[in-house]
Design a protein around this motif. Structure first.
Motif, PDB file in Angstrom:
ATOM      1  N   ALA A  96       0.793  -1.237   0.000  1.00  0.00           N
ATOM      2  CA  ALA A  96       0.000   0.000   0.000  1.00  0.00           C
ATOM      3  C   ALA A  96       0.822   1.281   0.000  1.00  0.00           C
ATOM      4  O   ALA A  96       0.469   2.240  -0.719  1.00  0.00           O
ATOM      5  CB  ALA A  96      -0.972  -0.017   1.178  1.00  0.00           C
ATOM      6  N   PRO A  97       1.925   1.390   0.767  1.00  0.00           N
ATOM      7  CA  PRO A  97       2.658   2.666   0.783  1.00  0.00           C
ATOM      8  C   PRO A  97       3.213   3.093  -0.575  1.00  0.00           C
ATOM      9  O   PRO A  97       3.397   4.289  -0.817  1.00  0.00           O
ATOM     10  CB  PRO A  97       3.801   2.396   1.784  1.00  0.00           C
ATOM     11  N   PRO A 157      -0.322   2.241  -5.873  1.00  0.00           N
ATOM     12  CA  PRO A 157      -1.642   2.878  -5.934  1.00  0.00           C
ATOM     13  C   PRO A 157      -2.795   1.883  -6.019  1.00  0.00           C
ATOM     14  O   PRO A 157      -3.867   2.118  -5.455  1.00  0.00           O
ATOM     15  CB  PRO A 157      -1.562   3.741  -7.195  1.00  0.00           C
ATOM     16  N   ARG A 188      -3.576   0.580  -2.566  1.00  0.00           N
ATOM     17  CA  ARG A 188      -4.287   1.596  -1.778  1.00  0.00           C
ATOM     18  C   ARG A 188      -5.726   1.731  -2.247  1.00  0.00           C
ATOM     19  O   ARG A 188      -6.640   1.901  -1.429  1.00  0.00           O
ATOM     20  CB  ARG A 188      -3.566   2.947  -1.894  1.00  0.00           C
ATOM     21  N   ARG A 189      -5.951   1.618  -3.541  1.00  0.00           N
ATOM     22  CA  ARG A 189      -7.320   1.732  -4.062  1.00  0.00           C
ATOM     23  C   ARG A 189      -8.181   0.564  -3.590  1.00  0.00           C
ATOM     24  O   ARG A 189      -9.356   0.743  -3.255  1.00  0.00           O
ATOM     25  CB  ARG A 189      -7.303   1.764  -5.591  1.00  0.00           C
ATOM     26  N   ALA A 212      -9.027   1.175   0.003  1.00  0.00           N
ATOM     27  CA  ALA A 212      -9.999   2.273   0.060  1.00  0.00           C
ATOM     28  C   ALA A 212     -11.382   1.800  -0.364  1.00  0.00           C
ATOM     29  O   ALA A 212     -12.402   2.216   0.211  1.00  0.00           O
ATOM     30  CB  ALA A 212      -9.542   3.426  -0.832  1.00  0.00           C
TER      31      ALA A 212
END
Length: 264
Positions: free
Chosen positions: A71-72, A75, A78-79, A82
């Protein structure tokens, strides 16, 4: 001894039904009503579901840990995180606001549960027969807007008998998610949803849980974990090949049997 056997039976039923779209809560409440099982504040029926959810978490642990580590700097990771969070938030709001009504009114209405099983079964069969063309084949790459809509639809399942997995799967299918990806996203969404429900219900019922209640919950929890493992391993392959119609018919049969039994 009777309470132990009842908890074991209900735990197995929970694990077998949590991830297929037939309403595990509806099955637990109707079966509990039939055998005379009673738990303070219906804490057992909610808290035992975490056992089945941990079964999914254990199967996807490596994959989920990889997403968290990536995640860091990734993208897409992270998506995905999210999308699950966005889908989870509507259940937080509605669940907290409507908790007392759900537990004190809806959980105590077996005829409503039976009717929701039948209605939900008909909807599931109808949607499964539609010639839907999937736009999203990967459960980890759903647009945030689609994830939010699935999360809103999930809230309908706070009516026992609707089915959390059924609502999320039907919603996902209608929004263009493939059958396999719809089931997978339902798995992922179950983790924060049921963990949140477990924690909130534990807080609400901490004053009424005694040692006997805790024992039955632990027994049901373990049984749900083991039977949940079996179902998750089998479900994705089955729905990819055959779809969801069989679960719709199961719901209708169980709902009709429940209505007949309640009328006697």
């Amino acid at each position: 001894m009777i309470d132990v056997l009842e908890a074991l039976l209900l735990g197995v039923v929970e694990g077998l039904t949590e991830f297929i779209p037939v309403s595990s809560t509806g099955h637990l409440l109707l079966l509990g009503h039939a055998i005379g099982f009673d738990s303070a504040g219906h804490a057992f029926e909610v808290m035992v579901q975490l056992g089945a959810v941990l079964a999914v978490a254990s199967l996807y642990a490596a994959r989920l840990w990889g997403v968290v580590q990536a995640a860091p700097h990734d993208p897409s990771a992270r998506r995905f995180l999210a999308s699950v969070l966005v889908a989870f938030l509507p259940a937080v709001f509605i669940g907290v606001m409507a908790h007392d009504i759900i537990k004190s009114v809806l959980f105590e209405t077996p005829r409503l549960i039976a009717l929701m099983l039948i209605l939900g079964g008909a909807v599931l069969i109808f949607v499964d027969r539609l010639a839907l063309v999937p736009r999203y084949e990967d459960a980890t790459r759903l647009p945030l807007g689609v994830a939010l809509k699935i999360g809103v639809i999930q809230c309908i399942a706070m009516i026992p008998g609707v089915s959390r997995s059924g609502a999320t799967i039907v919603g996902a299918l209608a929004l263009g998610v493939s059958k396999r990806a719809a089931a997978e996203f339902s798995f992922f969404l179950s983790m924060p949803t049921m963990l949140g429900a477990f924690a909130y219900d534990l807080m609400k019922n901490r004053d009424v849980l005694d040692a006997a209640q805790v024992e039955t919950i632990v027994i049901g929890f373990i049984a749900a974990f083991i039977s949940g493992l079996c179902v998750v391993r089998w479900l994705l392959g089955y729905v990819s090949r055959h779809g969801y119609a069989i679960f719709g018919w199961w719901r209708i049969v169980v709902g009709i049997i429940a209505l007949v039994a309640l009328s006697i």
